[in-house]
Motif scaffolding. Structure first.
Motif, PDB file in Angstrom:
ATOM      1  N   ASP A  53     -56.256 -65.273 -65.171  1.00  0.00           N
ATOM      2  CA  ASP A  53     -56.946 -65.867 -64.077  1.00  0.00           C
ATOM      3  C   ASP A  53     -57.321 -67.431 -63.834  1.00  0.00           C
ATOM      4  O   ASP A  53     -57.933 -67.622 -64.557  1.00  0.00           O
ATOM      5  N   ILE A  55     -56.416 -71.395 -61.508  1.00  0.00           N
ATOM      6  CA  ILE A  55     -56.548 -72.566 -60.707  1.00  0.00           C
ATOM      7  C   ILE A  55     -55.733 -73.923 -61.003  1.00  0.00           C
ATOM      8  O   ILE A  55     -55.914 -73.952 -62.498  1.00  0.00           O
ATOM      9  N   ASP A  57     -55.300 -76.863 -59.735  1.00  0.00           N
ATOM     10  CA  ASP A  57     -56.517 -78.117 -58.966  1.00  0.00           C
ATOM     11  C   ASP A  57     -55.606 -79.372 -58.879  1.00  0.00           C
ATOM     12  O   ASP A  57     -54.536 -79.617 -59.195  1.00  0.00           O
ATOM     13  N   THR A  76     -53.868 -60.787 -59.203  1.00  0.00           N
ATOM     14  CA  THR A  76     -55.760 -60.966 -58.272  1.00  0.00           C
ATOM     15  C   THR A  76     -55.466 -62.514 -57.897  1.00  0.00           C
ATOM     16  O   THR A  76     -54.632 -63.394 -58.383  1.00  0.00           O
ATOM     17  N   ILE A  77     -55.766 -62.578 -56.401  1.00  0.00           N
ATOM     18  CA  ILE A  77     -55.130 -63.808 -55.413  1.00  0.00           C
ATOM     19  C   ILE A  77     -57.216 -63.614 -54.781  1.00  0.00           C
ATOM     20  O   ILE A  77     -57.392 -63.384 -53.617  1.00  0.00           O
ATOM     21  N   GLU A  78     -57.648 -64.326 -55.610  1.00  0.00           N
ATOM     22  CA  GLU A  78     -59.257 -65.256 -55.441  1.00  0.00           C
ATOM     23  C   GLU A  78     -59.904 -63.818 -55.102  1.00  0.00           C
ATOM     24  O   GLU A  78     -60.569 -63.987 -54.051  1.00  0.00           O
ATOM     25  N   GLY A  79     -59.540 -63.384 -55.526  1.00  0.00           N
ATOM     26  CA  GLY A  79     -60.551 -61.584 -56.197  1.00  0.00           C
ATOM     27  C   GLY A  79     -60.065 -60.723 -55.286  1.00  0.00           C
ATOM     28  O   GLY A  79     -60.268 -59.654 -55.862  1.00  0.00           O
ATOM     29  N   GLU A  80     -58.791 -60.485 -55.028  1.00  0.00           N
ATOM     30  CA  GLU A  80     -58.692 -59.645 -54.517  1.00  0.00           C
ATOM     31  C   GLU A  80     -57.009 -58.547 -55.222  1.00  0.00           C
ATOM     32  O   GLU A  80     -56.260 -59.869 -55.421  1.00  0.00           O
ATOM     33  N   VAL A  96     -55.779 -72.084 -56.176  1.00  0.00           N
ATOM     34  CA  VAL A  96     -55.931 -71.042 -55.280  1.00  0.00           C
ATOM     35  C   VAL A  96     -55.580 -69.949 -56.890  1.00  0.00           C
ATOM     36  O   VAL A  96     -55.441 -70.139 -57.574  1.00  0.00           O
ATOM     37  N   ASP A  97     -56.883 -69.571 -56.832  1.00  0.00           N
ATOM     38  CA  ASP A  97     -57.319 -68.617 -58.270  1.00  0.00           C
ATOM     39  C   ASP A  97     -56.664 -67.893 -58.213  1.00  0.00           C
ATOM     40  O   ASP A  97     -55.663 -66.328 -56.956  1.00  0.00           O
ATOM     41  N   HIS A  98     -55.490 -67.704 -59.397  1.00  0.00           N
ATOM     42  CA  HIS A  98     -54.439 -66.468 -59.236  1.00  0.00           C
ATOM     43  C   HIS A  98     -54.650 -65.909 -60.939  1.00  0.00           C
ATOM     44  O   HIS A  98     -54.719 -66.919 -61.564  1.00  0.00           O
TER      45      HIS A  98
END
Length: 118
Positions: A53, A55, A57, A76-80, A96-98
């Motif tokens: 994971d 980002i 930025d 995994t995108i924003e924890g999902e 976006v965290d991924h």
């Protein structure tokens, strides 16, 4: 004029990315020939390998597009956790965290395209 790139002739490298598990096989597409403001690669993740994971930025605001060629995985995108399969495409904007994980029993092969967001 045109360029053609054949997999058998390409230089490949394997790297751990973003503190993920295992090594990702990477093959650049038209790295020096293309004038487009993007990079493109073919990635191969063995079962159990992950990108990690991360980002992109303000220091490096990249947009990324993942297109799955073969296999299956979990993004995994924003924890999902989102299941991805052959012929799926996912676009991740900057900030976006991924990450990506091969949860299948075969190679996960994909095209990844990234560039600076405008």
């Amino acid at each position: 004029m045109y360029w053609i790139q054949k997999e058998k002739d390409d230089q490949k490298r394997s790297e751990q990315l973003h503190e993920g598990e295992g090594l990702i096989g990477r093959r650049a597409l038209f790295k020096s020939e293309s004038k487009l403001p993007v990079d493109m690669e073919i990635w191969e993740l063995a079962p159990g390998v992950s990108e990690g994971d991360h980002i992109h930025d303000k220091d490096r605001p990249l947009e990324e597009i993942y297109y799955i060629l073969e296999g299956e995985g979990i993004m995994t995108i924003e924890g999902e956790e989102i299941s991805v399969f052959e012929n799926d495409a996912v676009m991740v904007p900057p900030g976006v965290d991924h990450g990506l994980f091969n949860n299948g029993d075969k190679i996960l092969k994909l095209v990844i395209i990234w560039g600076n967001a405008i």
